[in-house]
Design a protein around this motif. Structure first.
Motif, short mmCIF file in Angstrom:
data_model
loop_
_atom_site.label_atom_id
_atom_site.label_comp_id
_atom_site.label_asym_id
_atom_site.label_seq_id
_atom_site.Cartn_x
_atom_site.Cartn_y
_atom_site.Cartn_z
N VAL A 1 -8.34 3.88 9.93
CA VAL A 1 -7.52 4.82 9.14
C VAL A 1 -6.73 5.73 10.07
CG1 VAL A 1 -7.64 6.81 7.58
CG2 VAL A 1 -8.95 4.75 7.07
N ASP B 1 -10.27 -0.48 1.39
CA ASP B 1 -10.83 0.76 0.87
C ASP B 1 -11.76 0.48 -0.30
OD1 ASP B 1 -10.99 3.65 0.85
OD2 ASP B 1 -9.86 3.55 -1.03
N TRP C 1 -14.10 2.10 10.07
CA TRP C 1 -13.13 2.39 9.02
C TRP C 1 -12.33 3.65 9.38
CZ3 TRP C 1 -10.27 0.87 5.25
CH2 TRP C 1 -9.79 1.75 4.29
N PHE D 1 -4.86 -2.12 2.95
CA PHE D 1 -5.76 -0.98 2.94
C PHE D 1 -6.37 -0.74 1.56
CE2 PHE D 1 -4.89 0.25 7.17
CZ PHE D 1 -5.92 1.11 7.51
N ARG E 1 -3.82 3.80 11.35
CA ARG E 1 -2.79 3.68 10.31
C ARG E 1 -1.98 4.96 10.22
NH1 ARG E 1 -3.77 3.61 3.82
NH2 ARG E 1 -1.58 3.58 3.25
#
Length: 186
Positions: free
Chosen positions: A53, A162, A49, A158, A56
């Protein structure tokens, strides 16, 4: 054969209670072991994760950076696949493609599947959006690809990922201290 007729009732009751306590203790130990194993796998998912992130953020930073550039630098970006921003986009696309594949094939307990699948989807979308520019030297193709990058799509996927990862972390009492305290530093 052993004669058990002389065994007092309290001894039978004590034996039954002991056996019941042993079964309860073994059940609790099995549950605790399973929970630790799931938490171990969840730490791996959270590590992925963090990587997705970061990818991104890289994509968004490049888009913001390009939006602030003048025409000459944008033309350089479009004509030169070896430019720093183009390489960063290509690396982001490659890295997230690997992350999506890992998450899709990683052996996990069934309770972590929704989090891993949502995270794989997020990685795939980041990779797809980062890869829109491609390696073409044709400025029209590059600018079209750049204009087609959809950061809102990234945001939507996302939000789902999340929520699923946080839900899994809450379910298994995994907080940042237990992840980062366990040696995961991204």
């Amino acid at each position: 054969m052993i004669d058990v007729s002389g065994v007092p009732a309290w001894a039978w009751a004590a034996g039954a209670v002991s056996a019941l306590m042993l079964v309860i203790a073994l059940t609790f130990a099995a549950w605790l072991t399973w929970r630790r194993a799931v938490r171990h796998h969840l730490v791996k998912v959270v590590g992925r994760w963090e990587g997705v992130v970061a990818s991104r953020r890289t994509l968004e930073a490049i888009i913001r950076h390009l939006a602030d550039e003048d025409d000459a630098r944008l033309t350089f970006f479009a004509k030169h696949p070896e430019s720093e921003d183009r390489r960063a986009l290509a690396e982001t696309a490659a890295r997230t493609a690997i992350a999506a594949e890992e998450l899709d094939t990683m052996p996990l307990p069934r309770s972590l599947w929704p989090a891993a699948e949502a995270l794989a989807d997020a990685a795939f979308v980041v990779g797809e959006e980062a890869g829109r520019v491609g390696e073409s030297g044709d400025t029209d193709t590059v600018f079209t690809g750049l204009a087609d990058i959809d950061l809102e799509r990234v945001e939507r996927v996302f939000e789902v990922a999340d929520a699923r990862v946080r839900e899994a972390c809450e379910r298994y009492d995994l907080d940042e201290a237990s992840v980062y305290g366990g040696g995961l530093y991204i």
